[in-house]
Design an enzyme around this catalytic site. Structure first.
Site, PDB file in Angstrom:
ATOM      1  N   GLU A 225       0.871  -1.179   0.000  1.00 11.94           N
ATOM      2  CA  GLU A 225       0.000   0.000   0.000  1.00 11.94           C
ATOM      3  C   GLU A 225       0.900   1.218   0.000  1.00 11.94           C
ATOM      4  O   GLU A 225       1.773   1.348   0.859  1.00 11.94           O
ATOM      5  CB  GLU A 225      -0.851   0.056   1.284  1.00 11.94           C
ATOM      6  CG  GLU A 225      -1.708  -1.160   1.547  1.00 11.94           C
ATOM      7  CD  GLU A 225      -3.108  -1.039   0.974  1.00 11.94           C
ATOM      8  OE1 GLU A 225      -3.453   0.033   0.436  1.00 11.94           O
ATOM      9  OE2 GLU A 225      -3.843  -2.035   1.057  1.00 11.94           O
TER      10      GLU A 225
HETATM   11 ZN   LIG Z   1      -6.632  -1.224  -2.500  1.00 13.43          ZN
END
Ligand SMILES: [Zn+2]
Length: 885
Positions: free
Chosen positions: A336
């Protein structure tokens, strides 16, 4: 890296975009800082040379991404591009396989050799000769757009780099690049970012560029979160991806994401134990994840990029792209990056630029290949051990086989069978007719799944309930049993050999028929088959009059009459505007197209129960349904309701923007759906219009907090249960005294959050299958998925509470004791009379993630049969005097 430098890099990239000769080098040094420009094959165009703009200065459309990978395939024998499927919006779903030219010639053989890794029956392979398979998957959330741009750069690097290290990687590995896991969502997002970009780049988070319009580009065409679809496989993108997954069983698989702009960079390991699944060998988390993490850390350290691990995100359930591989002997990892959502956006860490986010993903992507190749044998051996241990774990497990099926619903039984086979699960025919746990299973209409098989862990995940957890804070659902979601009868067996027949190779080819051939009187269709509602809409759209039976009866040939249950469709031949021949043709066609069996009868006189001319056989009006969509409505729930109408029922559905509700001519709709949401933008006049339409005979269907809203607006006279423990404070009498003056020394209180939320778990309710909302169900046991806190009080009208949670309702998943008490005995579905109309109130989302078929049947019934629902008023129904209070 400090902010000003990041910004400087970005402006430089923009400037050099104007001069075509320079950028290749500038881009190369920014995205591949360690690499020499001379170590790239000049025959391979950089993404910038091919696209005409520097990566990071523009959001690349999916067709351009596919075109670039096609170009790599064309110019290089390291690359082969395949089309796996097509999306609802006709975009190709592609995957590039990158390895040495020698390996490219041998892909099928390599797959064959690697079978020894996931089939413990085969002799152990020569690990040194097998490639490690690394799958890099990008953009499952379409608006987390840096990932697909990084895919282009990573594909370029692996194709063009002539460095000895890269050549060694390609000899030792097969890298698959799925650049667009969600093509439709990607283009929805990239068009938004591109059409709203401006110069100089507005970094204000509230600038239009950074605030995508509803529903945003995260999801696919039907607003499905594809990163929750790995187990249920409801969407074509997921099914195509799963078939490809099982060609390789990747050893390392990365899912590239973005998080909020204030985030830095996240990679695994995730939070130990609490976010991990006990079915998975500890080595996955403690050895494989940790080994990889060292490479990611080094790559980001080199860039000066901040990151974090071990705190959040989910490794618990196999519904994600980053967890499913853990259940298949590989290791799945989430990346992320703090997002720019647009070209540059202010956050707490300064201005985050699009190129910067891409650069981080490129670095960790290359680190993945490096880490997988350097410890290749660790990953290969783990996979074989994993599947070998699946058999020994299954041996210790008490359940030896699951039997499932519903003889009255061949379509749904086959649908579930299909999903099992897509997961490469071994399934057998049922050996003979049996009754197990008071449920009857018929040979040919039920199946056996042994637990002693390499896919034991996925089998366990699909069938088992889970009620103990290490923690109470969850990222997503805690109950994901598909067996319950389908609502099929399931029995757990302690002896696998008891009922097992031949192994099933493929899903059944279901065919429709008209039993008894052409009739001059009537055709009957049981409502219990999953496709019967779809057949009804097809009959009506073909201009036929269809009736539905509110009571059971026995009819058919005198020598072997058949029982027809609640909801049976009756197509009377003489009542049609078409001649009998043509009626037969339409009925035959619809039986074939929907794989359902009509029975033709020559008399309306039933052997038992009501006759076909009874008042209890009522004409079904053709449904004209509307769904309120747009700002304020829950996009997932909108997508699910739309999917049910479109894909399950073949029913045209008007999706009306809430802002257009005021000018909608409501008289044309038989039913209106309000999914969860806040309908605050409906003004007094709109509310009055809705109330009048219901009073005049409309069927309003409400889900979750929309059900709360209609109660609070007084559209129906039902009541909510007020949460006993609302909000953050514990307001129970017992706690009140203690609270004063007390203090807490756990400032980071997020650990508490989970106890109040209902992350998503499975409960048992009792359903009235004689109520039209319950028609077609064959058992009163209804499994309900709940991820909200709408608590409906059972209606005072005894006929109105169609489904009620049992006294001890929890089946699978986490719930706090306080919430469980609240759910117990509360209503799951209430039908409330309002004038000539009615409101069907669902406490939950019956269409959850497209796979909760057990309750989506209720939603379909509400849409199609709702207008026929004239509730009897029982002795306890609310009287006029009571209403006044
Ligand atoms: Zn995502």
């Amino acid at each position: 890296m400090n902010t000003s430098f990041r910004r400087a890099c970005f402006s430089a990239a923009l400037l050099v975009g104007l001069a075509q000769a320079v950028p290749a080098v500038a881009q190369t040094s920014y995205f591949f800082p360690g690499a020499q420009a001379s170590s790239f094959d000049p025959k391979v165009p950089t993404p910038e040379q091919f696209l005409g703009y520097p990566i990071g200065s523009h959001y690349t459309r999916t067709d351009q991404i596919v075109a670039y990978l096609r170009e790599l395939d064309r110019v290089s024998d390291r690359v082969s591009l395949r089309v796996l499927g097509t999306t609802f919006e006709e975009r190709p779903q592609v995957v590039a396989t990158i390895t040495t030219p020698e390996n490219q010639q041998n892909l099928a053989q390599l797959q064959q050799d690697r079978r020894a890794l996931h089939d413990p029956k085969l002799p152990a392979p020569n690990y040194g000769k097998l490639p490690v398979v690394v799958s890099l998957n990008f953009g499952v959330h379409g608006n987390e757009s840096s990932s697909s741009e990084a895919a282009l750069l990573l594909a370029y690097y692996l194709t063009a780099s002539t460095s000895p290290e890269t050549q060694q990687w390609l000899q030792q590995s097969v890298v698959t690049v799925d650049p667009l896991e969600n093509p439709d969502g990607r283009d929805r997002a990239s068009h938004w970012f591109d059409q709203n970009k401006s110069w100089p780049n507005p970094t204000d988070p509230l600038d239009r560029e950074h605030t995508e319009a509803w529903p945003g580009g995260r999801t696919n065409h039907f607003y499905t979160d594809l990163n929750r679809d790995w187990l249920s496989l409801t969407q074509p993108e997921s099914r195509a991806r799963m078939a490809f997954f099982h060609e390789w069983y990747p050893n390392v698989m990365i899912d590239f994401h973005e998080m909020g702009t204030n985030g830095t960079y996240y990679f695994e390991p995730s939070k130990p134990h609490s976010t991990e699944n006990d079915l998975i060998p500890r080595a996955t988390y403690e050895v494989l994840n940790v080994h990889m993490a060292k490479y990611f850390a080094k790559a980001l350290d080199n860039l000066g990029s901040l990151y974090w691990t071990k705190e959040q995100f989910d490794n618990l359930s196999p519904i994600y792209g980053s967890t499913y591989p853990d259940f298949e002997g590989g290791v799945g990892i989430t990346f992320e990056v703090g997002s720019s959502r647009g070209l540059a956006q202010e956050g707490t860490n300064g201005v985050v630029t699009f190129p910067f986010t891409i650069r981080n993903h490129v670095a960790t992507g290359l680190a993945t290949v490096r880490g997988a190749v350097e410890e290749k044998e660790l990953y290969l051996r783990h996979q074989r051990d994993f599947f070998t241990s699946a058999l020994s774990e299954a041996k210790k497990f008490t359940t030896k086989a699951y039997v499932f099926g519903n003889a009255q619903d061949a379509t749904l039984t086959n649908k579930f069978l299909t999903v099992l086979l897509q997961h490469k699960i071994e399934v057998h025919e049922l050996g003979k007719n049996v009754t197990l746990d008071k449920q009857s299973f018929e040979q040919g209409k039920a199946y056996v799944v042994p637990t002693a098989q390499p896919q034991y862990r996925i089998v366990n995940s699909l069938f088992e309930e889970l009620t103990t957890f290490h923690d109470s804070v969850f990222y997503d659902v805690t109950g994901w049993s598909q067996a319950h979601a389908y609502g099929l009868a399931v029995s757990k067996q302690k002896n696998a050999n008891l009922v097992q027949g031949a192994a099933v190779q493929a899903p059944k080819k279901l065919t429709g028929e008209v039993r008894g051939g052409q009739s001059s009187y009537a055709y009957l269709l049981p409502w219990s088959d999953y496709n019967a509602p779809r057949a009804l809409t097809a009959l009506q759209r073909a201009g036929l009059v269809a009736k539905v039976s509110f009571k059971p009866f026995r009819a058919g040939p005198a020598d072997h009459p058949v029982d027809f249950g609640y909801g049976t469709l009756v197509i009377p031949v003489a009542a049609q505007k078409q001649p009998a021949d043509s009626v037969f043709q339409v009925v035959s066609r619809i039986s074939r197209q929907n794989q359902v069996a009509f029975t033709s009868v020559t008399t309306g006189f039933s052997v038992g129960g009501i006759d076909l001319g009874s008042n209890n056989v009522r004409t079904v009006p053709e449904a004209q349904a509307a769904l309120l969509v747009g700002n304020g409505t829950n996009a997932s729930e909108v997508g699910e309701a739309w999917f049910v109408a479109s894909q399950q029922l073949g029913l045209p559905l008007s999706r009306i923007e809430v802002s257009n509700f005021g000018r909608a001519p409501l008289a044309r709709y038989t039913s209106i759906v309000l999914v969860g949401g806040t309908y605050t933008s409906l003004d007094k006049a709109a509310l009055e219009k809705l109330r009048r339409w219901v009073q005049d005979g409309g069927t309003l269907i409400t889900l979750k907090n929309a059900s709360e809203w209609v109660i609070k607006q007084g559209i129906v006279k039902e009541k909510l249960l007020v949460p006993a423990n609302a909000g953050w404070a514990d307001t129970t009498a017992a706690a009140k005294g203690k609270a004063t003056g007390s203090r807490r020394a756990d400032f980071v209180q997020q650990e508490q959050e989970g106890t109040r939320a209902i992350a998503g778990s499975i409960y048992l309710a009792d359903i009235d299958i004689t109520n039209p909302i319950g028609f077609g169900l064959t058992s009163r046991r209804l499994y309900v998925f709940r991820n909200g806190t709408t608590f409906l009080r059972p209606s005072r009208n005894p006929y109105a509470t169609v489904a009620q949670y049992t006294a001890k309702p929890l089946v699978s998943g986490y719930v706090s004791q306080a919430n469980l008490r609240q759910i117990s005995n509360s209503a799951a579905v209430v039908v409330s009379k309002a004038g000539a109309g009615r409101v069907v109130l669902f406490a939950d989302d019956p269409n959850f993630r497209h796979y909760w078929h057990g309750t989506s049947r209720l939603f379909a019934n509400a849409l199609l049969l709702g207008p026929l629902l004239n509730l009897p008023e029982g002795p306890a129904a609310i009287s006029a005097e009571e209403e006044a209070h």
